[in-house]
Scaffold this motif. Sequence first.
Motif, PDB file in Angstrom:
ATOM      1  N   VAL A 159      13.694   4.218 -12.280  1.00 42.97           N
ATOM      2  CA  VAL A 159      13.753   3.294 -11.147  1.00 42.97           C
ATOM      3  C   VAL A 159      13.561   4.152  -9.897  1.00 42.97           C
ATOM      4  O   VAL A 159      14.486   4.814  -9.429  1.00 42.97           O
ATOM      5  N   HIS A 160      12.335   4.143  -9.368  1.00 42.70           N
ATOM      6  CA  HIS A 160      12.018   5.054  -8.270  1.00 42.70           C
ATOM      7  C   HIS A 160      12.818   4.736  -7.015  1.00 42.70           C
ATOM      8  O   HIS A 160      13.128   5.633  -6.223  1.00 42.70           O
ATOM      9  N   GLU A 161      13.167   3.476  -6.843  1.00 46.56           N
ATOM     10  CA  GLU A 161      14.012   3.116  -5.694  1.00 46.56           C
ATOM     11  C   GLU A 161      15.360   3.830  -5.753  1.00 46.56           C
ATOM     12  O   GLU A 161      15.932   4.187  -4.717  1.00 46.56           O
ATOM     13  N   VAL A 210      17.460   6.073  -3.011  1.00 43.08           N
ATOM     14  CA  VAL A 210      18.856   5.826  -2.659  1.00 43.08           C
ATOM     15  C   VAL A 210      19.701   7.077  -2.882  1.00 43.08           C
ATOM     16  O   VAL A 210      20.528   7.447  -2.039  1.00 43.08           O
ATOM     17  N   SER A 211      19.490   7.736  -4.011  1.00 42.40           N
ATOM     18  CA  SER A 211      20.289   8.912  -4.330  1.00 42.40           C
ATOM     19  C   SER A 211      19.976  10.088  -3.413  1.00 42.40           C
ATOM     20  O   SER A 211      20.868  10.836  -3.021  1.00 42.40           O
ATOM     21  N   SER A 212      18.709  10.248  -3.067  1.00 45.41           N
ATOM     22  CA  SER A 212      18.339  11.393  -2.224  1.00 45.41           C
ATOM     23  C   SER A 212      18.774  11.213  -0.784  1.00 45.41           C
ATOM     24  O   SER A 212      19.104  12.184  -0.106  1.00 45.41           O
ATOM     25  N   THR A 251      22.477   6.758   5.204  1.00 43.57           N
ATOM     26  CA  THR A 251      21.206   6.961   5.898  1.00 43.57           C
ATOM     27  C   THR A 251      20.282   5.766   5.731  1.00 43.57           C
ATOM     28  O   THR A 251      19.668   5.291   6.683  1.00 43.57           O
ATOM     29  N   LEU A 252      20.206   5.247   4.507  1.00 52.75           N
ATOM     30  CA  LEU A 252      19.265   4.167   4.240  1.00 52.75           C
ATOM     31  C   LEU A 252      19.682   2.864   4.905  1.00 52.75           C
ATOM     32  O   LEU A 252      18.878   2.175   5.512  1.00 52.75           O
ATOM     33  N   SER A 253      20.946   2.508   4.772  1.00 56.14           N
ATOM     34  CA  SER A 253      21.341   1.153   5.153  1.00 56.14           C
ATOM     35  C   SER A 253      22.599   1.083   5.989  1.00 56.14           C
ATOM     36  O   SER A 253      23.174   0.009   6.141  1.00 56.14           O
ATOM     37  N   GLY A 254      23.032   2.223   6.517  1.00 57.27           N
ATOM     38  CA  GLY A 254      24.252   2.188   7.311  1.00 57.27           C
ATOM     39  C   GLY A 254      25.474   1.834   6.480  1.00 57.27           C
ATOM     40  O   GLY A 254      26.455   1.294   6.984  1.00 57.27           O
ATOM     41  N   GLY A 255      25.422   2.143   5.186  1.00 56.56           N
ATOM     42  CA  GLY A 255      26.555   1.871   4.313  1.00 56.56           C
ATOM     43  C   GLY A 255      26.556   0.486   3.714  1.00 56.56           C
ATOM     44  O   GLY A 255      27.455   0.135   2.942  1.00 56.56           O
ATOM     45  N   VAL A 272      25.098   7.235  -5.867  1.00 55.41           N
ATOM     46  CA  VAL A 272      25.918   6.527  -4.888  1.00 55.41           C
ATOM     47  C   VAL A 272      26.834   5.559  -5.628  1.00 55.41           C
ATOM     48  O   VAL A 272      26.597   5.232  -6.794  1.00 55.41           O
ATOM     49  N   PRO A 273      27.898   5.080  -4.974  1.00 55.12           N
ATOM     50  CA  PRO A 273      28.815   4.154  -5.660  1.00 55.12           C
ATOM     51  C   PRO A 273      28.087   2.927  -6.212  1.00 55.12           C
ATOM     52  O   PRO A 273      27.261   2.318  -5.531  1.00 55.12           O
ATOM     53  N   ALA A 274      28.420   2.560  -7.442  1.00 57.46           N
ATOM     54  CA  ALA A 274      27.736   1.443  -8.095  1.00 57.46           C
ATOM     55  C   ALA A 274      27.885   0.142  -7.326  1.00 57.46           C
ATOM     56  O   ALA A 274      26.969  -0.687  -7.306  1.00 57.46           O
ATOM     57  N   ASN A 275      29.027  -0.052  -6.656  1.00 54.20           N
ATOM     58  CA  ASN A 275      29.251  -1.322  -5.965  1.00 54.20           C
ATOM     59  C   ASN A 275      28.423  -1.467  -4.693  1.00 54.20           C
ATOM     60  O   ASN A 275      28.455  -2.517  -4.051  1.00 54.20           O
ATOM     61  N   LYS A 276      27.695  -0.414  -4.310  1.00 54.45           N
ATOM     62  CA  LYS A 276      26.780  -0.500  -3.167  1.00 54.45           C
ATOM     63  C   LYS A 276      25.361  -0.840  -3.610  1.00 54.45           C
ATOM     64  O   LYS A 276      24.479  -1.048  -2.777  1.00 54.45           O
TER      65      LYS A 276
END
Length: 408
Positions: A45-47, A51-53, A58-62, A84-88
């Motif tokens: 999943v390239h997205e 997200v991980s990098s 940075t991507l979405s302000g949390g 990143v946390p799964a719930n995000k």
Amino acid sequence: MLATLIPLFDGNMSVCAYSVFARKENHFLNPNLEGGARYDGAGTVHELEVVSSMGVSTLSGGKEVFVPINQFSIFSEISLQCTVPANKVVLLMDNTIKPEEQFIKRVKELKSQGYKLAMRKLPIIQFEPYREILNKCDYILLNHSKIDIQKAKIYFTAVYPNIKLCAVNVDTQDEYDELTKDGGYDLYEGSFFRMPVKESETEVNPLKVNYIELLNVVNDADFDLTDAADVIGKDPALVISLLEIVNRMALNSEITSIRHAAAMMGQKELKRWINTAVTKELCADKPSEITRLVMIRAKFAENLAELYEMAMQGPELFIMGLFSAIDIMLDKTMEEALDMVVVPKLVRQALLENSGDYYKILNFIKRYEDADWIEVSRLMVLDNIDMDKVYEAYLNALRWYRDLIPVT
């Protein structure tokens, strides 16, 4: 790699989440890849790489990030790809994922791991067959033009009371206003928030007139620092911001006046700071995404300058990005808005006439924002632009915006 973010709004025009769409290969050079889809490959999943990098801060302000998955990538080791946390993370499924035992089992596994789930591209006739999958979903994305939202609201409230309804393809402000007035949807996705102003309806706010005056002072060919300082002095918020910046620069020097502070920054840095600070203020009564949009456009355009062999024009391309939504900021048509501010000729040509050398970059950025990877790939081939350098230019713009406007 290519990647971009698309916002999802609530009924108050506040951004609640972002969808991240990525592309691993240049579609124009690899036309046999899956029909130009926004994902490619089977087990990755390239997205999630994006997200991980970059992280959700940075991507979405949390905020939550929607990540598309397909019938292949749903079975990949998602937990190993995402740091990143799964719930995000909201895993965004489509109708290639069938209501069959293997998929239902996998959906339940992902839900148990803490991921949120969403469904899109599901016709009404499939709601019942997908019951077991929809029962695990937190969101469903619906094409508002093809559904009776009042009936849908009754149905989902009765059958799936915990699912949030998202209207997609909301392309005009009128559509958004009508949908929010009627109620029923929780989130809205579309280009409505950045549509050009077609007809002026209001007088410019007096405070914005002061900001326009400041923009015109610093964008003059050879502006006077004292003139800029005098205009800054009319706005307490700008004064405070300027002094905070200069005090960090002048550790052992006492700043005695606004003119002194302006002189400490120097003409080049003062001009850059004023353009970004004033743009933020002009967007203050608009959706916060407008500020984010033009700031990232500005830095992205500046970063692309070298790739388009326009490195010396970087500062002007930065201005172009900042002013690319000035019609929305001022509630004026683009022509009327540009008549109020001083901008370089090529910037005006790009923003008003959709032509000229600068417009090539602006058009590229707009296609990139829309995740139109086929057209983006075509443009990169035409101008012999390296895809990885474009991706880094975009990520750099995101980082710059993160540092410019820290998450609070």
